[in-house]
Design a protein around this motif. Structure first.
Motif, mmCIF file in Angstrom:
data_model
loop_
_atom_site.group_PDB
_atom_site.id
_atom_site.type_symbol
_atom_site.label_atom_id
_atom_site.label_comp_id
_atom_site.label_asym_id
_atom_site.label_seq_id
_atom_site.Cartn_x
_atom_site.Cartn_y
_atom_site.Cartn_z
ATOM 1 N N LYS A 262 0.859 -1.192 0.000
ATOM 2 C CA LYS A 262 0.000 0.000 0.000
ATOM 3 C C LYS A 262 0.888 1.232 0.000
ATOM 4 O O LYS A 262 2.029 1.173 0.443
ATOM 5 C CB LYS A 262 -0.851 0.044 1.278
ATOM 6 N N VAL A 263 0.347 2.308 -0.440
ATOM 7 C CA VAL A 263 1.071 3.571 -0.312
ATOM 8 C C VAL A 263 1.159 3.900 1.178
ATOM 9 O O VAL A 263 0.137 3.876 1.869
ATOM 10 C CB VAL A 263 0.324 4.689 -1.065
ATOM 11 N N THR A 265 0.699 6.044 3.297
ATOM 12 C CA THR A 265 0.121 7.384 3.402
ATOM 13 C C THR A 265 0.372 8.045 4.756
ATOM 14 O O THR A 265 0.763 9.212 4.826
ATOM 15 C CB THR A 265 -1.399 7.285 3.170
ATOM 16 N N ILE A 284 2.292 -2.619 -4.750
ATOM 17 C CA ILE A 284 1.062 -1.883 -4.502
ATOM 18 C C ILE A 284 0.019 -2.306 -5.532
ATOM 19 O O ILE A 284 0.305 -2.329 -6.726
ATOM 20 C CB ILE A 284 1.340 -0.375 -4.561
ATOM 21 N N ILE A 287 -3.910 2.334 -6.049
ATOM 22 C CA ILE A 287 -3.660 3.653 -5.501
ATOM 23 C C ILE A 287 -5.039 4.133 -5.069
ATOM 24 O O ILE A 287 -5.912 4.373 -5.890
ATOM 25 C CB ILE A 287 -3.037 4.605 -6.544
ATOM 26 N N GLU A 288 -5.238 4.199 -3.784
ATOM 27 C CA GLU A 288 -6.582 4.387 -3.250
ATOM 28 C C GLU A 288 -6.902 5.857 -2.999
ATOM 29 O O GLU A 288 -6.003 6.695 -2.929
ATOM 30 C CB GLU A 288 -6.725 3.589 -1.955
ATOM 31 N N ASP A 291 -4.673 8.527 -1.117
ATOM 32 C CA ASP A 291 -3.313 8.053 -0.892
ATOM 33 C C ASP A 291 -2.292 9.187 -0.984
ATOM 34 O O ASP A 291 -1.315 9.213 -0.239
ATOM 35 C CB ASP A 291 -2.958 6.961 -1.909
ATOM 36 N N LEU A 303 5.420 6.122 -9.983
ATOM 37 C CA LEU A 303 4.687 4.897 -9.621
ATOM 38 C C LEU A 303 4.868 3.909 -10.766
ATOM 39 O O LEU A 303 3.919 3.496 -11.404
ATOM 40 C CB LEU A 303 3.202 5.212 -9.411
ATOM 41 N N LEU A 309 -0.047 -3.550 -9.699
ATOM 42 C CA LEU A 309 -0.947 -2.395 -9.682
ATOM 43 C C LEU A 309 -2.054 -2.580 -10.721
ATOM 44 O O LEU A 309 -1.781 -2.783 -11.897
ATOM 45 C CB LEU A 309 -0.148 -1.123 -9.975
ATOM 46 N N ILE A 312 -6.068 2.916 -10.370
ATOM 47 C CA ILE A 312 -5.897 4.201 -9.688
ATOM 48 C C ILE A 312 -7.303 4.696 -9.403
ATOM 49 O O ILE A 312 -8.068 4.967 -10.320
ATOM 50 C CB ILE A 312 -5.154 5.211 -10.579
ATOM 51 N N ALA A 316 -7.373 9.609 -6.008
ATOM 52 C CA ALA A 316 -6.143 9.002 -5.488
ATOM 53 C C ALA A 316 -5.078 10.075 -5.265
ATOM 54 O O ALA A 316 -4.332 10.032 -4.301
ATOM 55 C CB ALA A 316 -5.642 7.936 -6.447
ATOM 56 N N ILE A 328 3.521 7.100 -14.281
ATOM 57 C CA ILE A 328 2.873 5.838 -13.918
ATOM 58 C C ILE A 328 3.067 4.935 -15.126
ATOM 59 O O ILE A 328 2.206 4.840 -15.992
ATOM 60 C CB ILE A 328 1.381 6.052 -13.604
#
Ligand code: NAG
Ligand code: NAG
Ligand code: NAG
Ligand code: NAG
Length: 778
Positions: A262-263, A265, A284, A287-288, A291, A303, A309, A312, A316, A328
């Motif tokens: 997870k990021v 955060t 990850i 990307i929630e 984040d 990213l 992944l 996104i 996010a 990304i």
């Protein structure tokens, strides 16, 4: 020269960004003046440019004895030597007396030698002016207390690529002026906060490449001056909330190549001054939302290279007012960027999205970025239809760079990076065309949902009691609704406002499959299943009963797409593992009947309903009018997973019909769509439609062409005319795949094209013209 490996290390990514690598790079410049001294044999003595750690330029008397297989310090070293290069020799000890005679020695390079004890370097005699000490690629395994106490002026210390597995708490005592410390690529398993107490001025710390799985809380508290921290390649699985506490001056941070899922955060909120962040090559998945929020100094974010992944999510990245560059790229499963993924990125200029699995970038993403200048989308499986309309429209605009600038707000033109490699891969007729050269006329204005192959694997294995998370995403216009069907046939649709799904097996259906699930009453929030807003299904403590086939369905007004995933649940008791695995394919047999019935029969329609108690994603319904005197065609349609009733419309009045339900798992493990499971005997019912007010023997075609049944009939007639042959049930089945072509052609009255390309393996991503158009759920 530095060894190339030390410089071109991926961990240097960030130090390039903040130009902290510059001194090393400048040192390589071949710009030297002669220096007339008595030089040691085979060495080169020259005046060379030298830059101090704070980038001040010096004309440095330099003795270069690199690559000479020396086992001893050569003699005589000129007393006013400033830089002494001994890289790539066989030294394991230094002659302390010889060094003592070099009062101006500022830079000593002992990298790629055989030092195993740090005390053997200066031998305790102070080197009062030494600022830079290179000890990379030696054999150091331990740093004792006060290892560098005789080097009070040291500003740069390079210890990477040794065998360091322990460092005494006070090893760096006395290095009051140290600015840069590289201890990356050693064997340190923990980070000791006490190391850093002696380093109040440290600006750059490279710690990566050590097998550290977790950073201590407040571990870097003492590093008040730190600007750049590189934590690449460490095996970090997560980050404690306070891991970065106290790094008030931190500007660049790299987590390159770790195991973060997870990021981090919360930890990142503790470093509000961050400008450059590298999260490349982590695990990850999403990307929630939130984040990256309110990181008001962040300028560049990476990213990239994340194998897992997939998505996104909405918001996010939110309120990053300084962000100018977002990368990304090279995320092989990234197929979804929410239309509102990026909010309040008012200065984003460069958006790199190449080499992902994106089928489109929603126009709303573009519109939400007012400063965007360039976008990179090449090497993605781009769908040149509705979702990409904006790209064609932008291409059609007159270029802004022609003519003198005016005060009028010119339409913004976003530059495509590598336009010649930005190609359509869908629809088939536009395949391999350059996106920028497709006109908006050629792109359809609306589009079917498509669940990307990359977002959902066909098999997922989890351990019993762990959390099962299945991500399903689809972009389409109009925006699709997503729902899931569980192995027991339960339909999990989004419920408004609550994260727990409404369990709605089939609206209007009285005795639903869910009544059998004692733990899941229909349409009540279930704690067990969670359907997250963007289409992720989550089961918190999965049990072996929940193994089986899960199907995600994305539908909009135009049609639907489905993808199924087989979930295997490994039992906690090892002995039973096999049994569960075996049960994966051994679905419980269907009951004697699935109860197909004609629940309501009208003049021109009939409502069929059934219940299966199983997820049967390749279910089909076929129907045929029965006359005593003639042979009539059979029509067939796929039925969406989770659907247990169907309104068959546009029937003829006063006619007998025979309707059959063909159940199939289709996407089951290791079985093709033609496996024996699909050959199960169909369930059939017969009925007679009601009498009409006035009998109309011929078929009436409604002009709106809204019903699929009528489309099928139309198609059947056309095909009959064209082929002049009697339909068999195979052709009838083909009709189910062809109606999409018809639907499209009806909109553009240029003619009727009938293609018979029907590769009917449901294990593959359905082609555009294989999508499900026909279904009615009520
Ligand atoms: C060391 O540098 C100083 C100042 O640059 C100079 O005066 C002195 O002569 C140098 N010492 C030697 C041994 O060269
Ligand atoms: C639903 O079931 C109840 C009792 O089980 C029955 O009275 C009712 O008529 C049924 N409704 C429909 C629409 O089938
Ligand atoms: C496998 O399925 C059979 C029949 O469906 C059932 O009796 C058996 O208990 C199952 N085994 C396991 C380990 O779930
Ligand atoms: C089924 O379709 C017919 C014809 O379109 C319509 O009149 C009828 O109301 C529909 N029934 C239901 C339950 O939707």
């Amino acid at each position: 020269m530095r060894s190339p490996s030390a410089l071109v290390q991926s961990q240097c990514f960030l130090c390039v960004l903040v130009s902290v690598c510059a001194p090393a790079a400048v040192r390589a410049l071949p710009h030297a003046l002669p220096w007339r001294v008595s030089c040691p044999a085979r060495c080169a003595c020259q005046i060379r440019p030298w830059f101090s750690p704070d980038s001040a330029h010096h004309e440095a008397p330099t003795v270069d004895c690199n690559d000479l297989l020396l086992t001893r310090l050569p003699a005589p070293i000129p007393p006013d030597t400033h830089t002494l290069r001994l890289q790539s020799n066989l030294l394991s000890e230094m002659d302390a007396a010889a060094l003592r005679g070099l009062p101006n020695l500022t830079d000593l390079d002992l990298s790629q030698n055989r030092f195993s004890h740090v005390r053997r370097i200066a031998g305790g005699s102070p080197l009062a002016s030494l600022q830079s000490l290179h000890l990379e690629e030696n054999r150091l395994s331990h740093l004792p207390e006060a290892s560098f106490a005789s080097l009070p002026a040291l500003q740069e210390l390079f210890l990477s690529h040794n065998n360091l597995h322990s460092i005494a708490p006070g090893a760096f005592a006395g290095l009051d002026f140290l600015l840069r410390l590289h201890i990356n690529n050693n064997r340190l398993a923990t980070v000791d906060p006490r190391w850093f107490r002696a380093l109040p001025r440290l600006e750059v710390l490279m710690l990566g490449g050590n097998p550290v799985e977790a950073l201590p809380e407040r571990g870097f508290l003492a590093l008040k001056s730190l600007r750049s921290l590189v934590l690449g390649g460490m095996g970090l699985r997560g980050l404690a909330e306070k891991a970065l506490e106290g790094l008030d001056g931190l500007e660049s941070l790299s987590f390159y190549d770790n195991l973060l899922t997870k990021v981090p955060t919360q930890a990142l909120r503790r470093v509000p001054g961050l400008k450059f962040l590298d999260l490349n090559k982590n695990r990850i998945k999403l990307i929630e939302t939130g984040d990256f929020r309110d990181m008001i100094h962040l300028k560049e974010l990476g990213l990239n290279n994340m194998e897992e992944l997939v998505s996104i999510e909405k918001a996010a990245l939110d309120n990053l007012p300084e962000l100018t560059k977002l990368e990304i790229t090279n995320n092989p499963r990234l197929s979804y960027i929410h239309p509102e993924a990026f909010l309040r990125l008012s200065r984003l200029e460069s958006l790199m999205l190449n080499s992902n699995a994106l089928s489109a970038l929603h126009q709303r993403v573009m519109l939400s970025l007012p400063s965007l200048q360039e976008v990179s989308l090449h090497s993605n499986p781009l769908r040149c239809d509705c979702l990409f309309h904006w790209a064609a429209e932008e291409a059609a605009r007159p270029r802004a760079d022609k003519g003198p600038p005016t005060d009028a707000p010119a339409p913004r033109t976003v530059r495509f990076i590598q336009p010649q490699a930005t190609l359509c891969s869908e629809p088939p007729e536009l395949r391999a065309r350059r996106v920028r050269e497709v006109s908006s006329r050629e792109m359809s204005a609306s589009c079917l949902p498509m669940i990307p192959v990359s977002s959902l694997p066909s098999y997922v294995g989890v351990r019993e009691g762990s959390k099962l998370v299945l991500h399903c995403r689809a972009l389409a216009d109009p925006r699709p609704e997503l729902y899931w069907v569980t192995p027991s046939g339960l339909k999990l649709g989004p419920s408004r406002g609550s994260p727990a799904p409404c369990l709605a097996p089939s609206r209007g259906f009285n005795h639903s499959a869910s009544t059998r699930q004692s733990d899941a009453p229909p349409c009540s929030p279930s704690k067990h299943y969670r359907l997250l807003p963007e289409g992720t299904l989550q089961i918190n403590k999965v049990t072996s009963r929940e193994a089986g086939l899960y199907t995600c369905v994305a539908e909009n007004a135009l049609g639907a797409d489905t993808r199924s995933v087989t979930v295997g649940v490994r039992s906690r008791e090892r002995k039973r593992r096999k049994a569960v695995a075996a049960n994966l394919s051994g679905y419980p047999p269907l009951g004697p009947s699935v109860g197909l019935e004609a629940r309501e029969v009208g003049e021109r329609y009939a409502i069929l309903s059934w219940q299966s108690g199983r997820n049967l994603p390749s279910t089909r319904l076929s129907w045929q009018a029965i006359y005593s005197n003639s042979h009539t065609p059979t029509y067939s349609t796929r039925v969406l997973a989770g659907t247990q009733s169907f309104n068959l419309t546009h029937l003829q009045a006063e006619t007998f019909y025979r309707v059959c339900l063909h159940l199939g798992t289709g996407e089951g493990p290791k079985r093709g769509s033609r496996g024996p499971r699909d050959a199960r005997k169909p369930q059939c019912v017969s009925f007679r439609t009601k009498d009409g007010p006035q009998s109309q023997p011929s078929l009436q075609l409604s002009p709106e062409m809204t019903s699929t049944a009528v489309t099928l009939l139309l198609l059947a007639i056309i095909l009959l005319l064209l082929a002049g042959q009697v339909w068999d049930s195979e052709l009838g089945e083909a009709a189910g795949t062809l109606h999409s072509t018809i639907l499209q052609e009806v909109k553009s009255p240029s003619g009727l094209i009938i293609s018979q390309k029907t590769e009917r393996s449901f294990r593959h991503q359905p082609k555009q013209n294989e999508k499900l158009f026909i279904y009615q759920d009520f």
